[in-house]
Scaffold this active site. Structure first.
Site, mmCIF file in Angstrom:
data_model
loop_
_atom_site.group_PDB
_atom_site.id
_atom_site.type_symbol
_atom_site.label_atom_id
_atom_site.label_comp_id
_atom_site.label_asym_id
_atom_site.label_seq_id
_atom_site.Cartn_x
_atom_site.Cartn_y
_atom_site.Cartn_z
ATOM 1 N N ASP A 46 -79.785 51.789 21.692
ATOM 2 C CA ASP A 46 -80.812 52.129 20.723
ATOM 3 C C ASP A 46 -82.109 51.472 21.225
ATOM 4 O OD1 ASP A 46 -82.107 52.760 18.232
ATOM 5 O OD2 ASP A 46 -81.746 50.687 17.616
ATOM 6 N N LEU A 47 -83.242 51.938 20.756
ATOM 7 C CA LEU A 47 -84.534 51.385 21.205
ATOM 8 C C LEU A 47 -85.095 50.345 20.224
ATOM 9 C CD1 LEU A 47 -87.046 51.452 23.115
ATOM 10 C CD2 LEU A 47 -87.894 53.354 21.715
ATOM 11 N N ASP A 48 -85.460 50.841 19.029
ATOM 12 C CA ASP A 48 -86.119 49.985 18.041
ATOM 13 C C ASP A 48 -85.179 48.888 17.543
ATOM 14 O OD1 ASP A 48 -88.660 51.488 17.755
ATOM 15 O OD2 ASP A 48 -87.353 53.079 17.069
ATOM 16 N N THR A 93 -90.046 47.196 17.095
ATOM 17 C CA THR A 93 -91.054 48.060 16.463
ATOM 18 C C THR A 93 -90.895 48.075 14.946
ATOM 19 O OG1 THR A 93 -89.548 49.833 16.980
ATOM 20 C CG2 THR A 93 -91.505 49.648 18.367
ATOM 21 N N LYS A 105 -83.922 50.978 8.861
ATOM 22 C CA LYS A 105 -83.694 50.827 10.303
ATOM 23 C C LYS A 105 -82.746 51.904 10.819
ATOM 24 C CE LYS A 105 -84.876 46.020 10.864
ATOM 25 N NZ LYS A 105 -84.437 44.648 11.157
ATOM 26 N N GLY A 106 -83.137 52.542 11.894
ATOM 27 C CA GLY A 106 -82.306 53.578 12.498
ATOM 28 C C GLY A 106 -82.396 54.922 11.794
ATOM 29 N N ARG A 125 -87.728 59.692 10.534
ATOM 30 C CA ARG A 125 -88.993 59.652 9.791
ATOM 31 C C ARG A 125 -88.883 60.296 8.404
ATOM 32 N NH1 ARG A 125 -93.737 62.063 13.121
ATOM 33 N NH2 ARG A 125 -92.737 60.690 14.657
ATOM 34 N N SER A 143 -82.304 57.174 20.762
ATOM 35 C CA SER A 143 -83.265 56.699 19.761
ATOM 36 C C SER A 143 -83.607 57.761 18.730
ATOM 37 C CB SER A 143 -84.555 56.245 20.444
ATOM 38 O OG SER A 143 -85.547 55.948 19.477
ATOM 39 N N ALA A 144 -83.642 57.355 17.476
ATOM 40 C CA ALA A 144 -84.005 58.267 16.384
ATOM 41 C C ALA A 144 -85.509 58.510 16.325
ATOM 42 C CB ALA A 144 -83.520 57.693 15.052
ATOM 43 N N SER A 145 -86.262 57.841 17.227
ATOM 44 C CA SER A 145 -87.727 57.934 17.171
ATOM 45 C C SER A 145 -88.294 59.027 18.062
ATOM 46 C CB SER A 145 -88.341 56.598 17.580
ATOM 47 O OG SER A 145 -89.746 56.728 17.700
ATOM 48 N N ASN A 184 -91.207 58.848 18.999
ATOM 49 C CA ASN A 184 -92.147 58.114 19.855
ATOM 50 C C ASN A 184 -91.436 57.359 20.969
ATOM 51 O OD1 ASN A 184 -94.772 58.510 18.357
ATOM 52 N ND2 ASN A 184 -93.541 57.660 16.696
ATOM 53 N N LYS A 190 -78.684 59.489 12.868
ATOM 54 C CA LYS A 190 -77.696 58.444 12.603
ATOM 55 C C LYS A 190 -77.570 58.302 11.081
ATOM 56 C CE LYS A 190 -79.542 56.152 16.708
ATOM 57 N NZ LYS A 190 -80.336 55.037 17.240
ATOM 58 N N GLU A 218 -76.593 48.703 19.248
ATOM 59 C CA GLU A 218 -77.387 49.061 18.070
ATOM 60 C C GLU A 218 -77.701 47.859 17.181
ATOM 61 O OE1 GLU A 218 -78.862 51.016 16.031
ATOM 62 O OE2 GLU A 218 -78.637 53.015 16.887
ATOM 63 N N ASP A 219 -78.852 47.906 16.504
ATOM 64 C CA ASP A 219 -79.175 46.842 15.538
ATOM 65 C C ASP A 219 -79.048 47.304 14.092
ATOM 66 O OD1 ASP A 219 -81.486 48.562 15.783
ATOM 67 O OD2 ASP A 219 -82.555 47.075 14.583
HETATM 68 C C1 G6P Z 1 -86.038 54.375 14.621
HETATM 69 C C2 G6P Z 1 -86.500 53.303 13.671
HETATM 70 C C3 G6P Z 1 -86.786 53.878 12.304
HETATM 71 C C4 G6P Z 1 -87.725 55.076 12.421
HETATM 72 C C5 G6P Z 1 -87.117 56.139 13.316
HETATM 73 C C6 G6P Z 1 -88.033 57.346 13.499
HETATM 74 O O1 G6P Z 1 -84.724 54.717 14.294
HETATM 75 O O2 G6P Z 1 -85.526 52.282 13.548
HETATM 76 O O3 G6P Z 1 -87.375 52.865 11.514
HETATM 77 O O4 G6P Z 1 -87.996 55.630 11.146
HETATM 78 O O5 G6P Z 1 -86.857 55.553 14.585
HETATM 79 O O6 G6P Z 1 -89.159 56.984 14.246
HETATM 80 P P1 G6P Z 1 -90.428 57.912 14.497
HETATM 81 O O7 G6P Z 1 -91.185 57.177 15.558
HETATM 82 O O8 G6P Z 1 -89.930 59.241 14.979
HETATM 83 O O9 G6P Z 1 -91.145 58.025 13.207
HETATM 84 MG MG MG Z 2 -82.680 50.238 15.894
#
Ligand code: G6P
Ligand code: MG
Length: 217
Positions: free
Chosen positions: A8-10, A16, A44-45, A48, A113-115, A117, A144, A168-169
């Site tokens: 996982d990233l964040d 972040t 977390k995880g 958006r 990563s769920a992000s 970004n 997730k 994962e965190d």
């Molecule tokens: C990660 C973070 C979440 C965040 C998600 C989406 O899983 O832990 O806190 O909401 O990514 O990130 P994004 O950058 O796409 O809004």
């Molecule tokens: Mg995380």
């Protein structure tokens, strides 16, 4: 046998969560309520839009889909501004060493990563090249705790889930790893990450040989 680690990233590679928290809190304040650190843990995880839905529920608000899109975009604009200054200095302790030790041992690395970004952040951290494969929120339908993102990571590496260890965190992330059928390493508190097979406080405690041995007894 174990052939890869999927991270996982964040909260694992970089912190972040503090930036997400600032941006979500601004949004909550705009809507007339507050969120605290304890509530932030539950985000977390979580992707958006799912996060926004949890926040609105927490504040007792109902918005139309169109309004939600506007708020989610505004939150992301603020978040993107907050991460603009990130650099290699924002790698969490042990992150680079862990990735390098895996590759030096001839094993492979993945990011799940769920992000949306994720690729921007990896580039700022200077670790894009340390990942053999990257799966982010754009590549999956189900977030997730659904296992899809980890299964896709394994698939892109050409491996079966049992050949991969997930790191994962977040509680939702550990659930995703376990549902994918992988050995799960939690980053954080054992009392929180109860479903993890092994919990360490941070990647500075990453021990490749120990984890491989635990995962394939
Ligand atoms: C990660 C973070 C979440 C965040 C998600 C989406 O899983 O832990 O806190 O909401 O990514 O990130 P994004 O950058 O796409 O809004
Ligand atoms: Mg995380």
């Amino acid at each position: 046998s174990i052939k890869a680690f999927i991270f996982d990233l964040d909260g694992v590679i970089t912190d972040t969560a503090k930036f997400h928290f600032i941006a979500w809190q601004k949004l909550a304040h705009r809507l007339g309520f507050d969120i605290d650190h304890a509530f932030n843990e539950t985000l977390k995880g979580v992707g958006r839009m799912d996060s926004l839905n949890l926040i609105l529920k927490h504040g007792g608000l109902t918005l139309s889909d169109a309004e939600k899109e506007v708020h989610a975009a505004q939150k992301n604009d603020e978040y993107v501004e907050l991460i603009a200054d990130m650099s290699t200095a924002d790698l969490l302790p042990g992150a680079r060493a862990a990735l390098e030790s895996i590759r030096a041992a001839g094993l492979r690395t993945g990011l799940a990563s769920a992000s949306k970004n994720a690729s921007t952040i990896l580039a700022r951290l200077g670790v894009t090249d340390l990942f053999d494969t990257i799966v982010d929120a754009r590549d999956v339908i189900n977030g997730k705790p659904d296992p899809e993102i980890f299964l896709k990571g394994a698939q892109q590496l050409g491996l079966s889930p049992s050949e991969c260890i997930g790191v994962e965190d977040a509680v939702a992330g550990i659930q995703a790893i376990k549902s994918a059928g992988m050995f799960a390493i939690g980053i954080g508190e054992p009392s929180v990450l109860t479903q993890a097979d092994k919990v360490i406080a941070g990647l500075q405690f990453f021990d490749l040989d120990e984890f491989i041995q635990l995962a394939q007894p």
